[in-house]
Scaffold this active site. Sequence first.
Site, PDB file in Angstrom:
ATOM      1  N   LYS A   1       0.802  -1.229   0.000  1.00  0.00           N
ATOM      2  CA  LYS A   1       0.000   0.000   0.000  1.00  0.00           C
ATOM      3  C   LYS A   1       0.836   1.282   0.000  1.00  0.00           C
ATOM      4  O   LYS A   1       0.444   2.279  -0.577  1.00  0.00           O
ATOM      5  CB  LYS A   1      -0.961  -0.007   1.182  1.00  0.00           C
ATOM      6  CG  LYS A   1      -2.028  -1.082   1.022  1.00  0.00           C
ATOM      7  CD  LYS A   1      -3.322  -0.684   1.649  1.00  0.00           C
ATOM      8  CE  LYS A   1      -4.439  -1.627   1.235  1.00  0.00           C
ATOM      9  NZ  LYS A   1      -4.264  -2.993   1.755  1.00  0.00           N
TER      10      LYS A   1
ATOM     11  N   GLU B   1      -9.658   6.518   3.663  1.00  0.00           N
ATOM     12  CA  GLU B   1     -10.591   5.570   4.260  1.00  0.00           C
ATOM     13  C   GLU B   1      -9.776   4.339   4.645  1.00  0.00           C
ATOM     14  O   GLU B   1      -8.746   4.065   4.028  1.00  0.00           O
ATOM     15  CB  GLU B   1     -11.677   5.170   3.249  1.00  0.00           C
ATOM     16  CG  GLU B   1     -11.276   4.075   2.228  1.00  0.00           C
ATOM     17  CD  GLU B   1     -10.149   4.470   1.275  1.00  0.00           C
ATOM     18  OE1 GLU B   1      -9.930   5.675   1.077  1.00  0.00           O
ATOM     19  OE2 GLU B   1      -9.469   3.557   0.752  1.00  0.00           O
TER      20      GLU B   1
ATOM     21  N   SER C   1       1.584  -9.871  -1.181  1.00  0.00           N
ATOM     22  CA  SER C   1       1.244  -8.455  -0.977  1.00  0.00           C
ATOM     23  C   SER C   1       1.613  -7.905   0.395  1.00  0.00           C
ATOM     24  O   SER C   1       1.849  -6.708   0.531  1.00  0.00           O
ATOM     25  CB  SER C   1      -0.245  -8.255  -1.235  1.00  0.00           C
ATOM     26  OG  SER C   1      -1.025  -9.130  -0.431  1.00  0.00           O
TER      27      SER C   1
HETATM   28  C1  LIG Z   1      -5.144  -4.066   1.497  1.00  0.00           C
HETATM   29  C2  LIG Z   1      -4.453  -5.340   1.223  1.00  0.00           C
HETATM   30  C3  LIG Z   1      -4.854  -6.188   0.164  1.00  0.00           C
HETATM   31  C4  LIG Z   1      -6.057  -5.948  -0.682  1.00  0.00           C
HETATM   32  O1  LIG Z   1      -6.098  -4.773  -1.389  1.00  0.00           O
HETATM   33  P1  LIG Z   1      -5.836  -4.664  -2.958  1.00  0.00           P
HETATM   34  O2  LIG Z   1      -6.155  -3.257  -3.252  1.00  0.00           O
HETATM   35  O3  LIG Z   1      -6.758  -5.615  -3.644  1.00  0.00           O
HETATM   36  O4  LIG Z   1      -4.417  -5.008  -3.201  1.00  0.00           O
HETATM   37  C5  LIG Z   1      -4.111  -7.322  -0.078  1.00  0.00           C
HETATM   38  N1  LIG Z   1      -3.045  -7.644   0.685  1.00  0.00           N
HETATM   39  C6  LIG Z   1      -2.639  -6.874   1.705  1.00  0.00           C
HETATM   40  C7  LIG Z   1      -1.452  -7.288   2.503  1.00  0.00           C
HETATM   41  C8  LIG Z   1      -3.327  -5.693   2.024  1.00  0.00           C
HETATM   42  O5  LIG Z   1      -2.913  -4.936   3.041  1.00  0.00           O
END
Ligand SMILES: *Cc1c(COP(=O)(O)O)cnc(C)c1O
Length: 398
Positions: free
Chosen positions: A86, A108, A377
Amino acid sequence: MDNNKTYYGEFGGRFVSESLMNTLKEIDEAFEKAIKDESFLKEYHYYLKDYVGRETPLYFAKRLSEKYNTKIYLKREDLNHTGAHKINNVLGQILLAKKMGKKRVIAETGAGQHGVATATAAALFNMECKVFMGKEDIIRQAPNVMRMEMLGAEVVSVESGSNTLKDATNEAIRYWSKTAEDTFYIIGSAVGPYPYPKMVKEFQSCISREAKAQHLKAEGRNPDVVMACVGGGSNSIGMFAEFIDEKDVELIGVEAAGKGIDTDEHACVLSIDTSKLGTLHGMKSYLLQDENGNIKLAHSISAGLDYPGVGPEHSFLRDSKRATYVGITDKEAMEALKELTRLEGIIPAIESAHAIAYGIKKAKEMNKNQSMIICLSGRGDKDLNTITDYFAGKGYLN
Ligand SMILES: *Cc1c(COP(=O)(O)O)cnc(C)c1O
């Protein structure tokens, strides 16, 4: 500007009040200028490298690959500062806000991850920061609320509807429409009115730009498959971006099937046969809706995936058949989390574990000379309570 440019096929657009229309046009112009401006890009890349820690490794998961008989590479977004992808997007947007002369940023947040990333960048750039968060989520995500407050952000409790992310987003948009003069809204996923889906994609595309070059260096070619989990769709669109025009690379988005798509408790928008089109948070896209068109509550064991919609470009990629979307249940994700932890010594975020789970399934259709990249992610530190609660009495942690 040509209105068609705000759409991906029939998805996207700008469904906002007249007063925000101008703001969105200003942001679009500032963004287009910034991403062609050497000094803006230099500053952005400086922070990505020295503050976030990019580039992140493309790690060859050897034991996982041996067990499932195909090459599995992990794009390590979990190693970024603040623990997930993020921050890539937040830094891009806050630098744009600064360039536009704004003095306050708002965001948000559901699970709190985007709120923490925004509060982090606001501290770094000495900007005032307000984070809108549902009352219910404030209780469920207490450690992230503490982080945001330590970083100097004001966490605004939203008490309407289901007291969760959807309501916090509505409230952020409402507040923004009154304050846009000096306030920049940093949206946390590839959603919202144009140009947000485009901006978020651009700022997350460092993921695939790096991964493509790293994979080429390791294997001398493109991967066969690229996959990522999908909440609103930002890590996935960042992971897909550089591969969309490479037609021989299969793109797979993994949604949260919660307790199963035949129950009412899931977050699958694209991986079901009955996707329903609607408008929410300034965009037209597929959304979780009941028969009457009311937005339904999404469920997933991972707070980051329970958004009741998906970014417009993903709706387009699915309908145009360029990408495929699948669902992974809570149970499958938690099994994959355990597998990755024990085989590779990496505790993934539960969101990312959904992508790992589908990677393991997909590996069975592949051979040992083929390869896939899975976007990891985020890291699992934020999920320790959920993980220990889930496995309590299931033998894993004894
Ligand atoms: C917020 C988040 C997501 C999901 O959000 P996307 O906008 O779909 O990427 C996925 N993995 C992690 C670790 C997150 O913090």
